[in-house]
Design a protein around this motif. Structure first.
Motif, PDB file in Angstrom:
ATOM      1  N   HIS A   1       1.552   5.593  13.499  1.00 46.61           N
ATOM      2  CA  HIS A   1       2.307   4.867  12.484  1.00 46.61           C
ATOM      3  C   HIS A   1       2.431   5.699  11.202  1.00 46.61           C
ATOM      4  O   HIS A   1       3.499   5.742  10.580  1.00 46.61           O
ATOM      5  CB  HIS A   1       1.602   3.553  12.125  1.00 46.61           C
ATOM      6  CG  HIS A   1       1.640   2.510  13.188  1.00 46.61           C
ATOM      7  ND1 HIS A   1       0.845   2.543  14.292  1.00 46.61           N
ATOM      8  CD2 HIS A   1       2.380   1.377  13.299  1.00 46.61           C
ATOM      9  CE1 HIS A   1       1.073   1.471  15.035  1.00 46.61           C
ATOM     10  NE2 HIS A   1       1.992   0.754  14.456  1.00 46.61           N
ATOM     11  N   VAL A   2       1.316   6.303  10.805  1.00 45.76           N
ATOM     12  CA  VAL A   2       1.323   7.080   9.568  1.00 45.76           C
ATOM     13  C   VAL A   2       2.334   8.216   9.663  1.00 45.76           C
ATOM     14  O   VAL A   2       3.165   8.412   8.765  1.00 45.76           O
ATOM     15  CB  VAL A   2      -0.087   7.627   9.266  1.00 45.76           C
ATOM     16  CG1 VAL A   2      -0.047   8.584   8.072  1.00 45.76           C
ATOM     17  CG2 VAL A   2      -1.053   6.477   8.992  1.00 45.76           C
TER      18      VAL A   2
ATOM     19  N   LYS B   1      10.593  -2.320  -2.239  1.00 42.46           N
ATOM     20  CA  LYS B   1       9.984  -2.416  -3.569  1.00 42.46           C
ATOM     21  C   LYS B   1       8.454  -2.490  -3.475  1.00 42.46           C
ATOM     22  O   LYS B   1       7.813  -1.708  -2.791  1.00 42.46           O
ATOM     23  CB  LYS B   1      10.574  -3.610  -4.311  1.00 42.46           C
ATOM     24  CG  LYS B   1      12.083  -3.513  -4.508  1.00 42.46           C
ATOM     25  CD  LYS B   1      12.641  -4.711  -5.233  1.00 42.46           C
ATOM     26  CE  LYS B   1      14.146  -4.582  -5.389  1.00 42.46           C
ATOM     27  NZ  LYS B   1      14.752  -5.763  -6.049  1.00 42.46           N
ATOM     28  N   ASP B   2       7.861  -3.483  -4.145  1.00 34.77           N
ATOM     29  CA  ASP B   2       6.400  -3.612  -4.130  1.00 34.77           C
ATOM     30  C   ASP B   2       5.871  -4.150  -2.804  1.00 34.77           C
ATOM     31  O   ASP B   2       4.653  -4.260  -2.616  1.00 34.77           O
ATOM     32  CB  ASP B   2       5.937  -4.532  -5.261  1.00 34.77           C
ATOM     33  CG  ASP B   2       6.117  -3.897  -6.629  1.00 34.77           C
ATOM     34  OD1 ASP B   2       6.220  -2.659  -6.680  1.00 34.77           O
ATOM     35  OD2 ASP B   2       6.163  -4.634  -7.634  1.00 34.77           O
ATOM     36  N   GLY B   3       6.788  -4.478  -1.907  1.00 37.48           N
ATOM     37  CA  GLY B   3       6.365  -4.960  -0.593  1.00 37.48           C
ATOM     38  C   GLY B   3       5.578  -3.943   0.196  1.00 37.48           C
ATOM     39  O   GLY B   3       4.860  -4.310   1.141  1.00 37.48           O
ATOM     40  N   LEU B   4       5.675  -2.681  -0.178  1.00 43.15           N
ATOM     41  CA  LEU B   4       4.910  -1.645   0.516  1.00 43.15           C
ATOM     42  C   LEU B   4       3.407  -1.900   0.431  1.00 43.15           C
ATOM     43  O   LEU B   4       2.652  -1.452   1.292  1.00 43.15           O
ATOM     44  CB  LEU B   4       5.237  -0.263  -0.062  1.00 43.15           C
ATOM     45  CG  LEU B   4       6.653   0.276   0.211  1.00 43.15           C
ATOM     46  CD1 LEU B   4       6.866   1.599  -0.499  1.00 43.15           C
ATOM     47  CD2 LEU B   4       6.883   0.448   1.719  1.00 43.15           C
ATOM     48  N   ARG B   5       2.973  -2.635  -0.589  1.00 43.50           N
ATOM     49  CA  ARG B   5       1.546  -2.952  -0.730  1.00 43.50           C
ATOM     50  C   ARG B   5       1.134  -4.125   0.160  1.00 43.50           C
ATOM     51  O   ARG B   5      -0.048  -4.481   0.207  1.00 43.50           O
ATOM     52  CB  ARG B   5       1.214  -3.268  -2.192  1.00 43.50           C
ATOM     53  CG  ARG B   5       1.268  -2.044  -3.095  1.00 43.50           C
ATOM     54  CD  ARG B   5       0.923  -2.404  -4.523  1.00 43.50           C
ATOM     55  NE  ARG B   5       0.802  -1.212  -5.347  1.00 43.50           N
ATOM     56  CZ  ARG B   5      -0.324  -0.542  -5.570  1.00 43.50           C
ATOM     57  NH1 ARG B   5      -1.440  -0.952  -5.003  1.00 43.50           N
ATOM     58  NH2 ARG B   5      -0.337   0.529  -6.333  1.00 43.50           N
ATOM     59  N   HIS B   6       2.115  -4.723   0.818  1.00 42.85           N
ATOM     60  CA  HIS B   6       1.830  -5.857   1.690  1.00 42.85           C
ATOM     61  C   HIS B   6       2.286  -5.569   3.128  1.00 42.85           C
ATOM     62  O   HIS B   6       2.691  -6.462   3.854  1.00 42.85           O
ATOM     63  CB  HIS B   6       2.501  -7.120   1.151  1.00 42.85           C
ATOM     64  CG  HIS B   6       2.072  -7.468  -0.233  1.00 42.85           C
ATOM     65  ND1 HIS B   6       0.886  -8.131  -0.491  1.00 42.85           N
ATOM     66  CD2 HIS B   6       2.636  -7.205  -1.440  1.00 42.85           C
ATOM     67  CE1 HIS B   6       0.742  -8.278  -1.793  1.00 42.85           C
ATOM     68  NE2 HIS B   6       1.781  -7.731  -2.396  1.00 42.85           N
TER      69      HIS B   6
ATOM     70  N   LEU C   1       0.922   8.884   0.521  1.00 40.34           N
ATOM     71  CA  LEU C   1      -0.192   8.047   0.057  1.00 40.34           C
ATOM     72  C   LEU C   1       0.071   6.564   0.339  1.00 40.34           C
ATOM     73  O   LEU C   1      -0.854   5.811   0.675  1.00 40.34           O
ATOM     74  CB  LEU C   1      -0.421   8.266  -1.439  1.00 40.34           C
ATOM     75  CG  LEU C   1      -0.988   9.638  -1.827  1.00 40.34           C
ATOM     76  CD1 LEU C   1      -1.206   9.718  -3.329  1.00 40.34           C
ATOM     77  CD2 LEU C   1      -2.294   9.913  -1.085  1.00 40.34           C
ATOM     78  N   ALA C   2       1.326   6.149   0.256  1.00 36.04           N
ATOM     79  CA  ALA C   2       1.664   4.764   0.567  1.00 36.04           C
ATOM     80  C   ALA C   2       1.459   4.488   2.053  1.00 36.04           C
ATOM     81  O   ALA C   2       0.985   3.414   2.438  1.00 36.04           O
ATOM     82  CB  ALA C   2       3.109   4.468   0.165  1.00 36.04           C
TER      83      ALA C   2
END
Length: 372
Positions: free
Chosen positions: A54-55, A27-32, A66-67
């Motif tokens: 990694h990318v 979920k929104d954990g991708l931003r962390h 983009l994430a």
């Protein structure tokens, strides 16, 4: 600073596929989430890349490009509170930039640092002229009386049970106990079962401090490997088939002024000199890469079956990683952070071991009498 998950992909293991196995669940954990290469050999940096690896891997696992790039840039900068300087292409921020033709490939054709072009098409446009302080050289100080006896594990009788560790999933250490033969009052390794001796030696103050234990996972049939890049204090760590091999490896390390060595039959068969504090090289990275690859090949000639053995060996001294750790002062039980015996006693016919559990195959292999 809050919490962030750093996804590791180094020379010992790569956690990227497991972390992104179920992307919707994050979920929104991708931003962390940010990326961390952790410990990575120069040859793997050359072959795979660094954060760019990694990318590529994250995108291949299904992460939106983009994430994935945000994880490599802005997420990390925001966590460390430097996003006012770096991490995004924004007015008034430092012009540390990459020009990339394909986001999924993550291979920059132009790199700028502070607005200046520093690399083009994979080639650097700068020279590394950083001076090396003289005090960082000649830092290997071993006790002059260091010998094969320094690595001996003494016990009485014909057999002894010892507390040992099995290396798995990179630098993790699973405690197990094994019965080994005693010859001349000294506990011997068992190369057929891949139970080798490991030692951490004080190389800073020339004291007699030597911690000795037993380890499984390296596969050596003869000789020894040694390095001065041991966590947590960069002492000398050695894995070997005999006490004599280990003593020779220590002298070999001293002769190259620190680094990594492979020895067998009284000769050095592979070496990577690390002249700067015994941890870093003063040579071009290409030279270090070639020496490291040759040293890794040399480990195969003495039976080593482990990937990245020098890196993994360096973590035996990390007493914060379960189940055991080894320092120059002795064997440490991670859970209690206390020293524990290598040679184990018996009570009621049972081995008084320090294994947290006996749920793994290694315990059945080493002490079949305790299992149905």
């Amino acid at each position: 600073l809050g919490a962030v998950l750093t996804v590791m992909a180094g020379s010992m293991n790569d956690n990227t596929p497991e972390v992104f196995a179920d992307i919707p669940a994050l979920k929104d954990g991708l931003r962390h989430i940010a990326f961390c290469a952790d410990d990575k050999l120069v040859e793997d940096l050359d072959r795979q890349g660094h954060i760019d690896h990694h990318v590529r891997k994250a995108i291949a696992c299904g992460v939106d490009p983009l994430a994935a790039w945000r994880m490599a840039t802005l997420n990390a900068a925001a966590y460390y509170r430097v996003d006012h300087l770096i991490g995004s292409v924004t007015p008034n921020k430092l012009a540390d930039l990459q020009l990339v033709a394909d986001l999924a490939e993550a291979r920059p054709h132009l790199v700028l640092v502070d607005g200046q072009i520093v690399a083009r098409d994979g080639a650097p446009l700068f020279a590394n002229n950083d001076p090396i302080p003289e005090f960082t050289r000649d830092t290997i100080r071993l006790h002059p009386g260091l010998s094969a006896d320094s690595f001996a594990t003494r016990a009485s009788g014909e057999k002894a049970w010892v507390q040992a560790m099995e290396m798995y999933d990179g630098y993790f250490k699973r405690a197990f106990h094994a019965e080994l033969s005693i010859v001349g009052g000294k506990v011997r390794c068992d190369v057929e079962r891949d139970i080798l001796k490991v030692a951490v030696v004080d190389r800073h103050h020339a004291t007699e401090s030597v911690g000795v234990g037993f380890v499984k996972g390296f596969g050596l049939k003869r000789g020894a490997i040694a390095a001065t890049t041991n966590c947590e204090n960069q002492n000398l760590v050695i894995v070997g088939a005999t006490d004599e091999d280990m003593a020779f490896a220590a002298k070999a390390i001293e002769s190259i002024k620190g680094g990594c060595v492979v020895v067998a039959d009284g000769a050095i068969v592979g070496a990577v000199p690390l002249a700067v504090a015994g941890c870093m090289s003063d040579q071009p990275w290409e030279t270090v890469r070639d020496l490291s690859l040759a040293c890794d090949r040399a480990t195969r000639t003495i039976g080593c079956t482990m990937h990245a053995p020098f890196l993994i060996m360096s973590f035996i001294g990390l007493v914060g990683v379960p189940d055991l750790g080894l320092t120059e002062r002795g064997l440490v039980e991670t859970k209690t952070q206390s020293f524990t015996d290598v040679v184990l006693g018996l009570r009621g016919g049972l081995v008084c071991c320090r294994c947290p559990s006996h749920a793994h195959d290694i315990h059945r292999q080493m002490d079949a009498s305790r299992f149905a």
